[in-house]
Design a protein around this motif. Structure first.
Motif, PDB file in Angstrom:
ATOM      1  N   ASN A   1      13.236  -3.665   4.267  1.00 42.59           N
ATOM      2  CA  ASN A   1      12.914  -4.234   5.763  1.00 42.59           C
ATOM      3  C   ASN A   1      11.205  -4.307   6.165  1.00 42.59           C
ATOM      4  OD1 ASN A   1      15.813  -5.891   5.880  1.00 42.59           O
ATOM      5  ND2 ASN A   1      15.765  -2.903   6.499  1.00 42.59           N
TER       6      ASN A   1
ATOM      7  N   SER B   1       1.193  -5.484  12.077  1.00 35.25           N
ATOM      8  CA  SER B   1       0.437  -4.344  11.866  1.00 35.25           C
ATOM      9  C   SER B   1      -0.664  -5.198  12.636  1.00 35.25           C
ATOM     10  CB  SER B   1      -0.542  -3.736  11.383  1.00 35.25           C
ATOM     11  OG  SER B   1      -2.095  -4.289  10.107  1.00 35.25           O
TER      12      SER B   1
ATOM     13  N   TYR C   1       1.185  -1.083  -0.053  1.00 32.97           N
ATOM     14  CA  TYR C   1       0.254  -0.106  -0.091  1.00 32.97           C
ATOM     15  C   TYR C   1       0.623   1.216   0.044  1.00 32.97           C
ATOM     16  CZ  TYR C   1      -4.189   3.115   1.359  1.00 32.97           C
ATOM     17  OH  TYR C   1      -4.804   3.828   1.222  1.00 32.97           O
TER      18      TYR C   1
ATOM     19  N   GLY D   1      -1.189  -7.511   3.224  1.00 33.05           N
ATOM     20  CA  GLY D   1      -0.209  -6.986   2.048  1.00 33.05           C
ATOM     21  C   GLY D   1       0.903  -6.300   3.063  1.00 33.05           C
ATOM     22  N   ASP D   2       1.297  -4.810   2.053  1.00 31.20           N
ATOM     23  CA  ASP D   2       2.717  -4.299   3.182  1.00 31.20           C
ATOM     24  C   ASP D   2       2.040  -3.852   2.852  1.00 31.20           C
ATOM     25  OD1 ASP D   2       5.230  -6.477   4.544  1.00 31.20           O
ATOM     26  OD2 ASP D   2       4.749  -7.481   2.681  1.00 31.20           O
ATOM     27  N   MET D   3       2.483  -2.625   3.576  1.00 27.31           N
ATOM     28  CA  MET D   3       2.131  -1.188   3.532  1.00 27.31           C
ATOM     29  C   MET D   3       3.431  -0.418   3.816  1.00 27.31           C
ATOM     30  SD  MET D   3      -0.226   0.567   6.278  1.00 27.31           S
ATOM     31  CE  MET D   3       0.545   2.225   5.892  1.00 27.31           C
ATOM     32  N   THR D   4       3.916   1.114   3.081  1.00 24.86           N
ATOM     33  CA  THR D   4       5.727   1.598   3.700  1.00 24.86           C
ATOM     34  C   THR D   4       5.431   2.488   4.894  1.00 24.86           C
ATOM     35  OG1 THR D   4       4.850   3.451   2.022  1.00 24.86           O
ATOM     36  CG2 THR D   4       6.554   2.003   1.216  1.00 24.86           C
ATOM     37  N   ILE D   5       6.728   1.981   5.756  1.00 20.43           N
ATOM     38  CA  ILE D   5       6.063   3.626   6.757  1.00 20.43           C
ATOM     39  C   ILE D   5       7.878   3.242   7.090  1.00 20.43           C
ATOM     40  CG2 ILE D   5       6.455   0.723   8.115  1.00 20.43           C
ATOM     41  CD1 ILE D   5       5.773   1.986  10.328  1.00 20.43           C
TER      42      ILE D   5
ATOM     43  N   ALA E   1       2.857   6.115   8.055  1.00 18.08           N
ATOM     44  CA  ALA E   1       2.848   5.159   6.767  1.00 18.08           C
ATOM     45  C   ALA E   1       3.592   6.584   6.018  1.00 18.08           C
ATOM     46  CB  ALA E   1       1.590   5.350   6.308  1.00 18.08           C
ATOM     47  N   GLY E   2       3.777   5.226   4.756  1.00 18.20           N
ATOM     48  CA  GLY E   2       4.624   6.410   3.551  1.00 18.20           C
ATOM     49  C   GLY E   2       5.770   6.318   3.955  1.00 18.20           C
ATOM     50  N   ARG E   3       6.333   6.778   2.478  1.00 16.87           N
ATOM     51  CA  ARG E   3       8.039   7.485   2.789  1.00 16.87           C
ATOM     52  C   ARG E   3       8.309   8.783   2.663  1.00 16.87           C
ATOM     53  NH1 ARG E   3       8.304   6.997  -2.494  1.00 16.87           N
ATOM     54  NH2 ARG E   3       6.525   6.960  -2.422  1.00 16.87           N
TER      55      ARG E   3
ATOM     56  N   ILE F   1      -0.362   4.879  12.578  1.00 15.03           N
ATOM     57  CA  ILE F   1       0.825   5.365  12.154  1.00 15.03           C
ATOM     58  C   ILE F   1       0.035   5.983  10.488  1.00 15.03           C
ATOM     59  CG2 ILE F   1       2.475   2.969  13.229  1.00 15.03           C
ATOM     60  CD1 ILE F   1       1.477   1.965   9.443  1.00 15.03           C
TER      61      ILE F   1
ATOM     62  N   PHE G   1       9.625  -3.640   9.186  1.00 16.64           N
ATOM     63  CA  PHE G   1       9.846  -3.913  10.891  1.00 16.64           C
ATOM     64  C   PHE G   1       8.675  -3.961  11.394  1.00 16.64           C
ATOM     65  CE2 PHE G   1      11.916   0.621   8.655  1.00 16.64           C
ATOM     66  CZ  PHE G   1      12.965   0.632   8.511  1.00 16.64           C
ATOM     67  N   TYR G   2       8.081  -3.874  10.842  1.00 15.75           N
ATOM     68  CA  TYR G   2       6.490  -4.177  12.151  1.00 15.75           C
ATOM     69  C   TYR G   2       5.012  -5.589  11.373  1.00 15.75           C
ATOM     70  CZ  TYR G   2       8.696  -0.219  13.776  1.00 15.75           C
ATOM     71  OH  TYR G   2       9.947  -0.009  14.910  1.00 15.75           O
TER      72      TYR G   2
ATOM     73  N   ILE H   1      12.718   4.448   6.115  1.00 17.53           N
ATOM     74  CA  ILE H   1      12.052   3.594   5.367  1.00 17.53           C
ATOM     75  C   ILE H   1      11.886   2.040   5.324  1.00 17.53           C
ATOM     76  CG2 ILE H   1      10.292   4.193   3.249  1.00 17.53           C
ATOM     77  CD1 ILE H   1      12.182   6.477   2.472  1.00 17.53           C
ATOM     78  N   GLY H   2      10.842   1.955   6.046  1.00 16.38           N
ATOM     79  CA  GLY H   2      10.658  -0.089   5.258  1.00 16.38           C
ATOM     80  C   GLY H   2       9.488  -0.001   4.873  1.00 16.38           C
ATOM     81  N   LEU H   3       8.709  -1.597   5.754  1.00 18.34           N
ATOM     82  CA  LEU H   3       7.821  -1.875   5.357  1.00 18.34           C
ATOM     83  C   LEU H   3       7.310  -2.438   6.952  1.00 18.34           C
ATOM     84  CD1 LEU H   3       7.966  -4.511   2.249  1.00 18.34           C
ATOM     85  CD2 LEU H   3       7.187  -1.923   2.725  1.00 18.34           C
ATOM     86  N   THR H   4       5.809  -1.908   6.671  1.00 20.29           N
ATOM     87  CA  THR H   4       4.329  -2.927   8.104  1.00 20.29           C
ATOM     88  C   THR H   4       3.869  -4.240   7.235  1.00 20.29           C
ATOM     89  OG1 THR H   4       3.488  -2.911   9.519  1.00 20.29           O
ATOM     90  CG2 THR H   4       2.961  -1.144   8.265  1.00 20.29           C
ATOM     91  N   GLN H   5       4.012  -5.514   7.613  1.00 19.90           N
ATOM     92  CA  GLN H   5       2.918  -5.871   6.636  1.00 19.90           C
ATOM     93  C   GLN H   5       1.663  -5.625   7.670  1.00 19.90           C
ATOM     94  OE1 GLN H   5       3.560 -10.301   8.026  1.00 19.90           O
ATOM     95  NE2 GLN H   5       2.952 -10.026   5.982  1.00 19.90           N
ATOM     96  N   VAL H   6       0.494  -5.804   7.199  1.00 17.35           N
ATOM     97  CA  VAL H   6      -0.938  -5.255   6.956  1.00 17.35           C
ATOM     98  C   VAL H   6      -1.546  -6.607   7.199  1.00 17.35           C
ATOM     99  CG1 VAL H   6      -3.266  -3.675   6.392  1.00 17.35           C
ATOM    100  CG2 VAL H   6      -0.691  -3.500   6.579  1.00 17.35           C
TER     101      VAL H   6
END
Lengths: 374, 149
Positions: free
Chosen positions: A86, A91, A55, B63-67, B85-87, A255, A88-89, B44-49
């Motif tokens: 990477n 949700s 997303y 899926g993932d989202m940028t964080i 959220a975002g970059r 977030i 990181f987390y 910047i990385g990802l968090t799985q949603v």
């Protein structure tokens, strides 16, 4: 079999330059900005985010620009970028019950708590080309923020008063309930699925799966190939909070918000085939679930149909149709994998083909000799 | 602030949900008044949603989202964390700086008044406009009696 080749560097470099030129098109026409794509091609962006697995509307819009509008290529670009970051987390699960809805409809009940909101939809349009858009420069008419007389004021408090439609059936014990098994879900991006796989792996694969492929499979169930008698119980599109609990803080932090589409399908009643489940032994409506990033309604409908078809074993249904074949669907629904293997046919197969050619010549020669002998 | 949120969760949530440009313009002077040591530079990385089956059942990965995350230490000794959220690295860094400042009782009221409250109002207003627009599309379908006997 593919045997590696070398050479062709100059031709390849020039081909890429030409691609860049072709992508840009006629220089006398202004270049598209990523922001324009993000704002004005939002449904393409939603598809690329969902099947690309990230997303991030800006990244998806960039991918669409770079791929000249080839969405499968854009999805590939996003998947490739994903591998550079990477994780990181993880949700906390999003709560679609508290969604700030932009659209919310039910095809099963006329009156649902909180009401039905059509939102921005292509439904009920006449599918006539709008030539005023070709003329350019038109600003859309503002939707007035004053309520029409027929709308009561409580419709303003949308998400608070919107009970989930299927929960109303759950309360009457008419539909199988979705129980939380408190198990961590499978992640198919880390562990490739083995078959038969559990529903968390299936749903993850279906989210990433090609919309067209899943649409066709969903359609096939409606035409009688794995019939499961669907009703769109509830469709929601809107914004949900995403929160996570970092180890370093130990409490949940929001977030941001993401837009998602959700479809809850109510399917034909059946008896659950599981002694350990509280749902068992009683005939009830069954269900399929679809969830996707962005405004992605058709995808979630298709996903929900296929999700239900793949629950065949649970309801003692014979797996006789394509939409019920778990391994077939999950192993072939990913368009990055599929396009990759199909596209590799374009690579030079000279050695491989030569051996086929020689074999055929030998066989023909042998055939001619035998015919000559008789 | 919702009833389940602590004040810190509340301000972190508001800063994450607000547009970076608005957060930055409202807090430029506040952030300039203090020195911060960067503990973890914005990255910047990802968090799985994750979602839930049927919206309420077992979890699955959507899926993932940028964080973007960042940690700073203020001169007063408060650790500030930013997760957005975002970059946008500036967004995460500013959220971390203000998280540190807001933990300092001497600054709390001022920053709440000048940054967090205006951001909250803006978000509420956006939400309200949005809800009203959507409410215009509320539909009542009528079932017609069919002609056959």
């Amino acid at each position: 079999m593919y045997v590696a080749v070398k050479g062709g560097e100059t031709a390849i470099t020039n081909a890429h330059k030409l691609l860049e030129k072709k992508r840009r098109g006629d220089l006398s026409i202004k270049a598209l900005s990523v922001a324009q794509i993000q704002e004005q091609l939002a449904l393409a962006v939603a598809r690329v985010m969902t099947e690309g697995g990230i997303y991030d509307p800006q990244l998806a819009a960039l991918a669409i620009k770079q791929s000249a509008g080839d969405l499968v290529e854009a999805i590939f670009l996003l998947r490739a970028y994903r591998t550079t970051l990477n994780r990181f987390y993880v949700s906390n699960p999003i709560d679609t019950g508290t969604m700030h809805v932009e659209r919310r409809i039910s095809a099963t009940f006329k009156d649902v708590p909180g009401g039905q909101m059509l939102g921005a939809t292509f439904d009920y349009t006449h599918r006539l080309l709008d030539f005023t858009l070709l003329a350019d420069g038109r600003t859309p008419e503002q939707v007035s923020s004053k309520l029409c007389p027929e709308q009561d004021s409580h419709t303003q408090k949308t998400s608070d008063s919107m009970t989930r439609v299927l929960q109303m059936l759950e309360r009457e014990n008419l539909i199988v309930t979705e129980e939380d098994n408190h198990q961590p879900p499978v992640d198919i991006t880390q562990d490739p699925p083995t078959y038969p796989c559990n529903r968390s792996a299936r749903l993850q694969a279906l989210v990433r799966g090609d919309e067209g492929f899943l649409l066709a499979l969903g359609y096939s169930t409606q035409r009688g190939y794995g019939r499961n008698h669907p009703f769109a119980g509830e469709i929601r599109i809107g914004w949900v909070d995403v929160s996570l609990t970092p180890d370093e803080l130990g409490f949940a932090v929001d977030i941001g918000q993401i837009q998602v589409s959700e479809c809850e399908m109510i399917n034909g009643f059946s008896k659950l085939n599981d002694d350990n489940d509280s749902n068992a032994d009683e005939i009830k409506f069954t269900r399929g679930y679809g969830l996707a990033f962005g405004d992605n309604e058709r995808k979630t409908l298709s996903m929900a149909l296929v999700d239900r078809a793949l629950q065949a074993d649970q309801y003692d249904e014979e797996r006789s149709s394509p939409a019920q074949q778990e391994e077939f669907i999950l192993a072939h629904c990913d368009n990055v994998e599929a396009a990759g293997f199909v596209s590799h046919l374009k690579l030079p197969h000279y050695v491989d083909f030569q051996s086929e050619l020689e074999l055929l010549r030998r066989l023909q020669a042998a055939q001619h000799t035998t015919q000559g002998d008789s | 602030m919702t009833s389940q949120q602590t004040p810190r969760q509340y301000w972190m949530s508001i800063m994450a949900k607000s547009a970076a440009s608005e957060l930055l313009s409202l807090s430029d002077t506040e952030a300039a008044q203090q020195d911060f040591e960067v503990i973890r530079a914005p990255e910047i990385g990802l968090t799985q949603v994750r979602g839930r089956m049927g919206g309420t059942g077992s979890q699955f990965n959507l899926g993932d989202m940028t964080i973007t995350r960042c940690v700073v230490l203020s001169a007063q000794g408060f650790y500030g964390y930013g997760y957005v959220a975002g970059r946008d690295k500036r967004h995460a860094e500013r959220a971390a700086q203000l998280d540190a400042i807001l933990q300092d009782e001497a600054c709390f009221d001022r920053v709440m008044t000048h940054v967090i409250t205006p951001l909250t109002k803006k978000l509420e207003q956006q939400q309200d406009n949005h809800t009203k627009e959507v409410a215009q599309t509320k539909v009542n379908f009528f079932t017609l009696v069919r002609g056959e006997d």
